[in-house]
Design an enzyme around this catalytic site. Sequence first.
Site, PDB file in Angstrom:
ATOM      1  CD  GLU A 274      -4.836   2.613  -5.989  1.00  0.00           C
ATOM      2  OE1 GLU A 274      -5.363   3.721  -5.892  1.00  0.00           O
ATOM      3  OE2 GLU A 274      -3.939   2.227  -5.200  1.00  0.00           O
TER       4      GLU A 274
ATOM      5  CG  ASN B  89      -4.011   4.674   0.527  1.00  0.00           C
ATOM      6  OD1 ASN B  89      -5.188   4.733   0.879  1.00  0.00           O
ATOM      7  ND2 ASN B  89      -3.270   3.591   0.670  1.00  0.00           N
TER       8      ASN B  89
ATOM      9  CB  SER C  52      -0.836   0.103   1.272  1.00  0.00           C
ATOM     10  OG  SER C  52      -1.505  -1.061   1.542  1.00  0.00           O
TER      11      SER C  52
ATOM     12  CG  HIS D 283      -3.025  -1.059  -3.448  1.00  0.00           C
ATOM     13  ND1 HIS D 283      -3.526   0.203  -3.231  1.00  0.00           N
ATOM     14  CD2 HIS D 283      -2.899  -1.631  -2.216  1.00  0.00           C
ATOM     15  CE1 HIS D 283      -3.698   0.373  -1.933  1.00  0.00           C
ATOM     16  NE2 HIS D 283      -3.319  -0.706  -1.306  1.00  0.00           N
TER      17      HIS D 283
HETATM   18  N1  LIG Z   1      -4.765  -4.817   5.493  1.00  0.00           N
HETATM   19  C1  LIG Z   1      -5.131  -3.972   4.546  1.00  0.00           C
HETATM   20  O1  LIG Z   1      -6.184  -3.295   4.636  1.00  0.00           O
HETATM   21  C2  LIG Z   1      -4.296  -3.835   3.307  1.00  0.00           C
HETATM   22  C3  LIG Z   1      -4.881  -3.285   2.150  1.00  0.00           C
HETATM   23  C4  LIG Z   1      -4.129  -3.222   0.978  1.00  0.00           C
HETATM   24  C5  LIG Z   1      -2.813  -3.639   0.987  1.00  0.00           C
HETATM   25  N2  LIG Z   1      -2.255  -4.142   2.142  1.00  0.00           N
HETATM   26  C6  LIG Z   1      -0.861  -4.623   2.073  1.00  0.00           C
HETATM   27  O2  LIG Z   1      -0.885  -6.033   2.004  1.00  0.00           O
HETATM   28  C7  LIG Z   1       0.260  -6.591   2.644  1.00  0.00           C
HETATM   29  C8  LIG Z   1      -0.179  -7.575   3.709  1.00  0.00           C
HETATM   30  O3  LIG Z   1      -1.027  -6.954   4.612  1.00  0.00           O
HETATM   31  P1  LIG Z   1      -1.994  -7.780   5.584  1.00  0.00           P
HETATM   32  O4  LIG Z   1      -2.865  -6.775   6.248  1.00  0.00           O
HETATM   33  O5  LIG Z   1      -2.603  -8.909   4.851  1.00  0.00           O
HETATM   34  O6  LIG Z   1      -0.925  -8.348   6.646  1.00  0.00           O
HETATM   35  P2  LIG Z   1      -1.076  -9.569   7.666  1.00  0.00           P
HETATM   36  O7  LIG Z   1      -0.216  -9.235   8.818  1.00  0.00           O
HETATM   37  O8  LIG Z   1      -2.514  -9.903   7.907  1.00  0.00           O
HETATM   38  O9  LIG Z   1      -0.423 -10.804   6.881  1.00  0.00           O
HETATM   39  C9  LIG Z   1       0.934 -10.850   6.511  1.00  0.00           C
HETATM   40  C10 LIG Z   1       1.321 -12.310   6.386  1.00  0.00           C
HETATM   41  O10 LIG Z   1       2.601 -12.377   5.764  1.00  0.00           O
HETATM   42  C11 LIG Z   1       3.365 -13.381   6.418  1.00  0.00           C
HETATM   43  N3  LIG Z   1       4.777 -13.081   6.160  1.00  0.00           N
HETATM   44  C12 LIG Z   1       5.557 -12.138   6.712  1.00  0.00           C
HETATM   45  N4  LIG Z   1       6.788 -12.158   6.154  1.00  0.00           N
HETATM   46  C13 LIG Z   1       6.780 -13.142   5.219  1.00  0.00           C
HETATM   47  C14 LIG Z   1       7.739 -13.641   4.296  1.00  0.00           C
HETATM   48  N5  LIG Z   1       8.963 -13.126   4.213  1.00  0.00           N
HETATM   49  N6  LIG Z   1       7.376 -14.653   3.475  1.00  0.00           N
HETATM   50  C15 LIG Z   1       6.127 -15.169   3.536  1.00  0.00           C
HETATM   51  N7  LIG Z   1       5.194 -14.740   4.398  1.00  0.00           N
HETATM   52  C16 LIG Z   1       5.503 -13.737   5.230  1.00  0.00           C
HETATM   53  C17 LIG Z   1       2.947 -13.306   7.860  1.00  0.00           C
HETATM   54  O11 LIG Z   1       3.232 -14.510   8.536  1.00  0.00           O
HETATM   55  C18 LIG Z   1       1.447 -13.039   7.725  1.00  0.00           C
HETATM   56  O12 LIG Z   1       0.704 -14.234   7.679  1.00  0.00           O
HETATM   57  C19 LIG Z   1       1.054  -5.404   3.149  1.00  0.00           C
HETATM   58  O13 LIG Z   1       2.022  -5.064   2.195  1.00  0.00           O
HETATM   59  C20 LIG Z   1      -0.001  -4.303   3.258  1.00  0.00           C
HETATM   60  O14 LIG Z   1       0.556  -3.018   3.121  1.00  0.00           O
HETATM   61  C21 LIG Z   1      -2.971  -4.268   3.284  1.00  0.00           C
END
Ligand SMILES: NC(=O)c1ccc[n+]([C@@H]2O[C@H](COP(=O)([O-])OP(=O)(O)OC[C@H]3O[C@@H](n4cnc5c(N)ncnc54)[C@H](O)[C@@H]3O)[C@@H](O)[C@H]2O)c1
Length: 503
Positions: free
Chosen positions: A156, A194, A123, A144
Amino acid sequence: MTAIDTSRTVAVVGTGTMGQGIAQVALVAGHPVRLYDAVAGRAGEAADAIGARLDRLVEKGRMGAGERDAARARLVPAVDLAELADAALVVEAVLEQLAVKQELFAELEKIVADDCLLATNTSSLSVTAVAGALRAPGRFVGLHFFNPAPLLPLVEVVSGHATDEETATRAWATAAAWGKTPVRCADLPGFIVNRIARPFYAEAFAVHEEHGIDPATIDAILRESGGFAMGPFELTDLIGQDVNEAVTRSVWESFFHSPKFQPSLAQRRLVESRRLGRKSGHGWFSYAEGAARPGPADAGPEDAPEYVIAEGDLAPAAELIGMIREAGITVRQEDEDKGTRLILPSGGQLVLADGQISAEFRDVVYFDLALDYRTAGRIALSAAAEVQQDTLAQATGLFQALGKRVSVLPDVPGMIVARTVAMLGDLALDAVARRVASAEDIDTAMRLGVNYPLGPVEWNEKLGRDWAWELLANLHQAVPTGRYARTLGLHQWSYGSPLEDAS
Ligand SMILES: NC(=O)c1ccc[n+]([C@@H]2O[C@H](COP(=O)([O-])OP(=O)(O)OC[C@H]3O[C@@H](n4cnc5c(N)ncnc54)[C@H](O)[C@@H]3O)[C@@H](O)[C@H]2O)c1
């Protein structure tokens, strides 16, 4: 360019909130999906959680049981990254840390075939930077998704500096084939949503901080007059003040502390005191058991004036003239060229918010912009302390006679809806001029990504090309911090220079 064939495997790395949602989307679209997470066992748990969500779709009649069983069979957790070797697309949704993502993609590049697309769901990081460690960054793109990914249509598609055009169009076509509405954008901080949404929060917080107006009233004005689904205070309480502030700070820092994106001190205090919103029981509002939600400030009933004199056509609030007549109030139309104001029987004036302050003039009350004056439930007025009581009462009575609730504010330049819409338009047109995205994609992204009633470009188009230009010029004079300095994009648009689409 065609979408990736559904016979090909999509791999999702990082199976938290976003990874699970994205995997579900690819799975339901028909792909075999492989899940991998760094924490042992988590990919299997994610597969179970996705399976449970598919069960609920079957229960609700939105998916057949046979379709669910076939999808479940296509969903395979992996224990080793090497098991992703046959993927045609890998979408990464791991921790939001540049080094972690770079390291992961460097590993993946050794495993997958050369024609496999690599995508990040970041993000806030630069797509170009995440691809920095790759041998072949041309096949790398940002995809995204928004949370919850199975429900929200917007994606996106972000091209980093090294992304091949073919990669971006293939990723776009694949997201479209998955039933999403993809938009193309360049790799600049905050991408589209954003970045351009910042003033929606910032202007409301600034009006609260600088003019002492309570959150419930500002929320009500943006909802009932601006046509937004939620006000910024209630919305950030839902999102989490920490989450919303982190996005604001990230965009502000990425733009080298530009005053356009300056965060709010009042929001900072909330974060510091862990008043994070609904999740902590207290944010701008209290969510403690039994806590009463404060209501907006409503003016008491006032008599409608018998007549008003309209100088000019009142554009872009021209529909008000017909509405006033329909309410049985005489409108005496004066010279069309003379201006755009209503003169009240008190001799005072009623003027659409234009970024100036009422105190600069004799007996002027401003009224705020509405998305649609006919359907608006509320209109805000703003008046200096020196304004005659009669003028304010007649202005209030006039809008009440049109069936509106009225909130009377102190002397706020640009009021609330007007400054918000002008600032959203300014940032949107700046993004178009900088080739971040096309005006059409920006409007689509803001309608779908944050549920705005109109895209910021089309909204400003409706208001007239010099409307935001003049309002921001006045606001900049009233508040010369640089925040309201008009962007080059707004300048080009206001002066009629054709804007080239980025797409
Ligand atoms: N949560 C949101 O609303 C949202 C929206 C859009 C984008 N994002 C982006 O999506 C990504 C994930 O966000 P999320 O909210 O799902 O996070 P989350 O914490 O729910 O999940 C992340 C997962 O990645 C795993 N992980 C960490 N390092 C790793 C690695 N090196 N290899 C494999 N797995 C690994 C963790 O164990 C975890 O299960 C981020 O980049 C975030 O910026 C989040």
